[in-house]
Motif scaffolding. Structure first.
Motif, PDB file in Angstrom:
ATOM      1  N   ALA A 124       0.819  -1.219   0.000  1.00 37.39           N
ATOM      2  CA  ALA A 124       0.000   0.000   0.000  1.00 37.39           C
ATOM      3  C   ALA A 124       0.846   1.259   0.000  1.00 37.39           C
ATOM      4  CB  ALA A 124      -0.946   0.000   1.203  1.00 37.39           C
ATOM      5  N   HIS A 125       1.997   1.204   0.650  1.00 37.05           N
ATOM      6  CA  HIS A 125       2.855   2.393   0.750  1.00 37.05           C
ATOM      7  C   HIS A 125       3.420   2.808  -0.599  1.00 37.05           C
ATOM      8  CE1 HIS A 125       5.831  -0.866   0.797  1.00 37.05           C
ATOM      9  NE2 HIS A 125       6.730   0.032   0.410  1.00 37.05           N
ATOM     10  N   THR A 126       3.333   1.933  -1.614  1.00 40.66           N
ATOM     11  CA  THR A 126       3.873   2.267  -2.935  1.00 40.66           C
ATOM     12  C   THR A 126       2.837   2.926  -3.847  1.00 40.66           C
ATOM     13  OG1 THR A 126       3.320   0.135  -3.978  1.00 40.66           O
ATOM     14  CG2 THR A 126       5.395   0.265  -2.756  1.00 40.66           C
ATOM     15  N   ILE A 127       1.589   2.979  -3.417  1.00 45.23           N
ATOM     16  CA  ILE A 127       0.537   3.581  -4.253  1.00 45.23           C
ATOM     17  C   ILE A 127       0.845   5.064  -4.463  1.00 45.23           C
ATOM     18  CG2 ILE A 127      -1.906   4.231  -4.339  1.00 45.23           C
ATOM     19  CD1 ILE A 127      -2.561   1.580  -2.996  1.00 45.23           C
ATOM     20  N   GLN A 128       0.883   5.468  -5.716  1.00 50.11           N
ATOM     21  CA  GLN A 128       1.248   6.844  -6.060  1.00 50.11           C
ATOM     22  C   GLN A 128       0.043   7.773  -6.181  1.00 50.11           C
ATOM     23  OE1 GLN A 128       3.552   6.646  -9.688  1.00 50.11           O
ATOM     24  NE2 GLN A 128       4.834   4.976  -8.927  1.00 50.11           N
ATOM     25  N   THR A 129      -1.126   7.212  -6.379  1.00 48.07           N
ATOM     26  CA  THR A 129      -2.343   7.999  -6.590  1.00 48.07           C
ATOM     27  C   THR A 129      -2.857   8.561  -5.263  1.00 48.07           C
ATOM     28  OG1 THR A 129      -2.937   6.513  -8.404  1.00 48.07           O
ATOM     29  CG2 THR A 129      -4.682   7.931  -7.541  1.00 48.07           C
ATOM     30  N   PRO A 130      -3.231   9.845  -5.207  1.00 46.73           N
ATOM     31  CA  PRO A 130      -3.869  10.383  -4.011  1.00 46.73           C
ATOM     32  C   PRO A 130      -5.176   9.632  -3.719  1.00 46.73           C
ATOM     33  CG  PRO A 130      -3.138  12.161  -5.443  1.00 46.73           C
ATOM     34  CD  PRO A 130      -2.998  10.893  -6.227  1.00 46.73           C
ATOM     35  N   VAL A 131      -5.309   9.117  -2.503  1.00 49.70           N
ATOM     36  CA  VAL A 131      -6.460   8.298  -2.133  1.00 49.70           C
ATOM     37  C   VAL A 131      -7.242   8.957  -1.004  1.00 49.70           C
ATOM     38  CG1 VAL A 131      -7.203   6.073  -1.186  1.00 49.70           C
ATOM     39  CG2 VAL A 131      -5.311   6.157  -2.828  1.00 49.70           C
ATOM     40  N   GLY A 132      -8.545   9.110  -1.228  1.00 52.46           N
ATOM     41  CA  GLY A 132      -9.460   9.559  -0.187  1.00 52.46           C
ATOM     42  C   GLY A 132     -10.362   8.398   0.194  1.00 52.46           C
ATOM     43  N   ILE A 133     -10.544   8.183   1.495  1.00 50.97           N
ATOM     44  CA  ILE A 133     -11.354   7.067   1.984  1.00 50.97           C
ATOM     45  C   ILE A 133     -12.499   7.609   2.830  1.00 50.97           C
ATOM     46  CG2 ILE A 133     -11.377   4.988   3.425  1.00 50.97           C
ATOM     47  CD1 ILE A 133      -8.404   4.640   2.746  1.00 50.97           C
ATOM     48  N   TRP A 134     -13.711   7.164   2.512  1.00 51.04           N
ATOM     49  CA  TRP A 134     -14.900   7.490   3.306  1.00 51.04           C
ATOM     50  C   TRP A 134     -15.473   6.185   3.840  1.00 51.04           C
ATOM     51  CZ3 TRP A 134     -13.011  10.399  -0.461  1.00 51.04           C
ATOM     52  CH2 TRP A 134     -13.067  11.791  -0.333  1.00 51.04           C
ATOM     53  N   HIS A 135     -15.756   6.142   5.141  1.00 52.78           N
ATOM     54  CA  HIS A 135     -16.211   4.903   5.762  1.00 52.78           C
ATOM     55  C   HIS A 135     -17.341   5.201   6.739  1.00 52.78           C
ATOM     56  CE1 HIS A 135     -14.270   0.757   5.880  1.00 52.78           C
ATOM     57  NE2 HIS A 135     -15.458   0.602   6.435  1.00 52.78           N
ATOM     58  N   GLY A 136     -18.400   4.409   6.662  1.00 45.91           N
ATOM     59  CA  GLY A 136     -19.511   4.574   7.598  1.00 45.91           C
ATOM     60  C   GLY A 136     -19.095   4.222   9.009  1.00 45.91           C
ATOM     61  N   GLY A 179     -10.789   0.542   6.859  1.00 47.53           N
ATOM     62  CA  GLY A 179     -10.447   1.713   6.055  1.00 47.53           C
ATOM     63  C   GLY A 179      -9.368   2.559   6.707  1.00 47.53           C
ATOM     64  N   LYS A 180      -9.434   2.680   8.040  1.00 43.78           N
ATOM     65  CA  LYS A 180      -8.439   3.485   8.761  1.00 43.78           C
ATOM     66  C   LYS A 180      -7.058   2.853   8.665  1.00 43.78           C
ATOM     67  CE  LYS A 180      -7.165   6.831  11.526  1.00 43.78           C
ATOM     68  NZ  LYS A 180      -7.101   8.236  11.062  1.00 43.78           N
ATOM     69  N   GLU A 181      -6.993   1.527   8.803  1.00 45.41           N
ATOM     70  CA  GLU A 181      -5.707   0.844   8.711  1.00 45.41           C
ATOM     71  C   GLU A 181      -5.101   0.990   7.316  1.00 45.41           C
ATOM     72  OE1 GLU A 181      -5.014  -3.641   8.435  1.00 45.41           O
ATOM     73  OE2 GLU A 181      -4.588  -3.237  10.552  1.00 45.41           O
ATOM     74  N   PHE A 182      -5.954   0.867   6.289  1.00 41.25           N
ATOM     75  CA  PHE A 182      -5.483   1.055   4.921  1.00 41.25           C
ATOM     76  C   PHE A 182      -4.936   2.467   4.743  1.00 41.25           C
ATOM     77  CE2 PHE A 182      -6.963   1.467   0.233  1.00 41.25           C
ATOM     78  CZ  PHE A 182      -5.676   1.233  -0.215  1.00 41.25           C
ATOM     79  N   PHE A 183      -5.670   3.439   5.228  1.00 44.18           N
ATOM     80  CA  PHE A 183      -5.248   4.840   5.160  1.00 44.18           C
ATOM     81  C   PHE A 183      -3.866   5.024   5.787  1.00 44.18           C
ATOM     82  CE2 PHE A 183      -4.953   8.759   7.705  1.00 44.18           C
ATOM     83  CZ  PHE A 183      -4.990   9.717   6.699  1.00 44.18           C
ATOM     84  N   GLU A 184      -3.646   4.406   6.942  1.00 49.19           N
ATOM     85  CA  GLU A 184      -2.375   4.586   7.651  1.00 49.19           C
ATOM     86  C   GLU A 184      -1.218   3.926   6.911  1.00 49.19           C
ATOM     87  OE1 GLU A 184      -3.362   3.033  11.467  1.00 49.19           O
ATOM     88  OE2 GLU A 184      -4.302   4.911  12.155  1.00 49.19           O
ATOM     89  N   ARG A 185      -1.505   2.920   6.087  1.00 53.25           N
ATOM     90  CA  ARG A 185      -0.443   2.262   5.318  1.00 53.25           C
ATOM     91  C   ARG A 185      -0.047   3.062   4.082  1.00 53.25           C
ATOM     92  NH1 ARG A 185       0.498  -3.091   6.787  1.00 53.25           N
ATOM     93  NH2 ARG A 185      -1.006  -3.927   8.296  1.00 53.25           N
ATOM     94  N   ASN A 189      -0.776  13.234   0.244  1.00 54.64           N
ATOM     95  CA  ASN A 189      -2.080  13.675  -0.241  1.00 54.64           C
ATOM     96  C   ASN A 189      -3.092  12.545  -0.069  1.00 54.64           C
ATOM     97  OD1 ASN A 189      -1.143  16.250  -1.201  1.00 54.64           O
ATOM     98  ND2 ASN A 189      -0.192  15.161  -2.901  1.00 54.64           N
ATOM     99  N   LYS A 190      -3.483  12.292   1.157  1.00 53.85           N
ATOM    100  CA  LYS A 190      -4.462  11.259   1.452  1.00 53.85           C
ATOM    101  C   LYS A 190      -5.484  11.812   2.434  1.00 53.85           C
ATOM    102  CE  LYS A 190      -1.653   9.139   5.139  1.00 53.85           C
ATOM    103  NZ  LYS A 190      -1.059   7.878   5.658  1.00 53.85           N
ATOM    104  N   LYS A 191      -6.630  11.143   2.490  1.00 55.77           N
ATOM    105  CA  LYS A 191      -7.725  11.655   3.307  1.00 55.77           C
ATOM    106  C   LYS A 191      -8.516  10.490   3.880  1.00 55.77           C
ATOM    107  CE  LYS A 191     -12.066  14.342   2.773  1.00 55.77           C
ATOM    108  NZ  LYS A 191     -11.790  15.471   3.679  1.00 55.77           N
ATOM    109  N   PHE A 192      -8.948  10.617   5.130  1.00 51.25           N
ATOM    110  CA  PHE A 192      -9.839   9.629   5.735  1.00 51.25           C
ATOM    111  C   PHE A 192     -10.984  10.368   6.410  1.00 51.25           C
ATOM    112  CE2 PHE A 192     -11.412   6.995   9.201  1.00 51.25           C
ATOM    113  CZ  PHE A 192     -11.671   5.810   8.528  1.00 51.25           C
ATOM    114  N   CYS A 193     -12.193   9.897   6.152  1.00 48.23           N
ATOM    115  CA  CYS A 193     -13.371  10.566   6.704  1.00 48.23           C
ATOM    116  C   CYS A 193     -14.383   9.530   7.176  1.00 48.23           C
ATOM    117  CB  CYS A 193     -14.002  11.476   5.650  1.00 48.23           C
ATOM    118  SG  CYS A 193     -15.455  12.384   6.239  1.00 48.23           S
ATOM    119  N   LEU A 194     -14.782   9.618   8.447  1.00 46.63           N
ATOM    120  CA  LEU A 194     -15.858   8.778   8.963  1.00 46.63           C
ATOM    121  C   LEU A 194     -17.190   9.453   8.658  1.00 46.63           C
ATOM    122  CD1 LEU A 194     -14.867   7.440  12.519  1.00 46.63           C
ATOM    123  CD2 LEU A 194     -15.394   6.112  10.470  1.00 46.63           C
TER     124      LEU A 194
END
Length: 271
Positions: A204-216, A227-233, A238-243
């Motif tokens: 996951a740490h090699t992903i170059q694309t900016p990733v935004g994650i939304w999770h219920g 989703g939070k664990e993925f975000f932290e990896r 330029n990444k985003k996590f939103c509950l």
């Protein structure tokens, strides 16, 4: 707006069903990747909303899903999913390409970003199924791994309580009564899914694309810690996590979906 359906032939010759929502002038193109058991046709309202915001939207029914060919809920390898997604992406002329993906579709999108780095400007993921949090009986897990070697196409019913899918009962009823939703996975599908989870954790740490994650925040099917664990990896700054408050798994079908879609749009338009 022009909206139509057509068939696309995958690299291995399988027929895939494609939906396209096209405004007259689009400043960007969104590839839509749906979740397990469902199909892209369910996302008509979301696609229309993005069209109203100046995006063209292209979605396919993953192989073994919806109106696409293939044994229901089966793949020999999850690479088939990612290559199908790339096959669709290559048909899009707009240079500003993004991906919006849900659950299994978000897992597919994440693996696609590993295999085809940099082709999407940004990704907006809904409840990514990048790990297993829904209880799977040990015997069922063992049998799935065993049957993957001997009877890979053997399908097993995946009993998921539809009430944990979405807080909107109208959506739940429609989901249950939709003849295109199949509710099964094959032994090979399950075994390779577990393998790809470990791959994504490692890479996951090699992903170059900016990733935004939304999770219920009330998601019981794919718990928010996934989703939070993925975000932290992810290594990209330029990444985003939103509950998403008061939301279950299908945040793009909850009553609050227009707000979530607006947040996703603003995220994508930064890139």
């Amino acid at each position: 707006m022009q909206c139509y359906e057509e068939d696309l032939i995958a690299d291995d010759g399988l027929r895939l069903h494609v939906y396209r929502w096209l405004p007259q002038d689009a400043h960007g193109a969104i590839v839509l990747s749906h979740g397990w058991s469902e199909h892209a046709g369910r996302y008509h309202d979301l696609a229309n909303w993005f069209v109203s915001q100046g995006f063209e939207v292209h979605g396919l029914d993953h192989r073994g899903h919806g109106k696409s060919d293939g044994r229901r809920g089966h793949v020999n390898s999850w690479y088939d999913y990612t290559r199908d997604l790339e096959c669709l992406r290559r048909t899009i002329d707009n240079e500003h390409q993004y991906i919006v993906a849900h659950s299994m579709g978000a897992m597919i999108a994440s693996l696609h970003m590993l295999e085809f780095p940099g082709v999407f400007r940004a990704a907006a993921l809904s409840g990514p199924a990048s790990d297993v949090s829904y209880p799977v009986p040990a015997l069922k897990r063992y049998l799935g791994l065993l049957m993957s070697a001997w009877f890979p196409a053997l399908t097993l019913k995946n009993h998921v309580d539809p009430k944990i899918i979405c807080g909107n009962q109208i959506v739940v009823d429609a989901y249950q009564n939709d003849p295109l939703n199949h509710g099964v996975v094959s032994a090979r599908w399950f075994a390779d899914y577990l393998k790809q989870i470990e791959r994504l954790k490692e890479q996951a740490h090699t992903i170059q694309t900016p990733v935004g994650i939304w999770h219920g925040d009330g998601d019981e099917l794919v718990a928010s810690w996934v989703g939070k664990e993925f975000f932290e990896r992810l290594n990209d700054r330029n990444k985003k996590f939103c509950l998403v408050k008061d939301a279950l798994h299908e945040i793009l079908f909850e009553d609050s979906w227009p707000q979530t879609a607006e947040e996703m749009k603003l995220w994508l338009e930064q890139y």
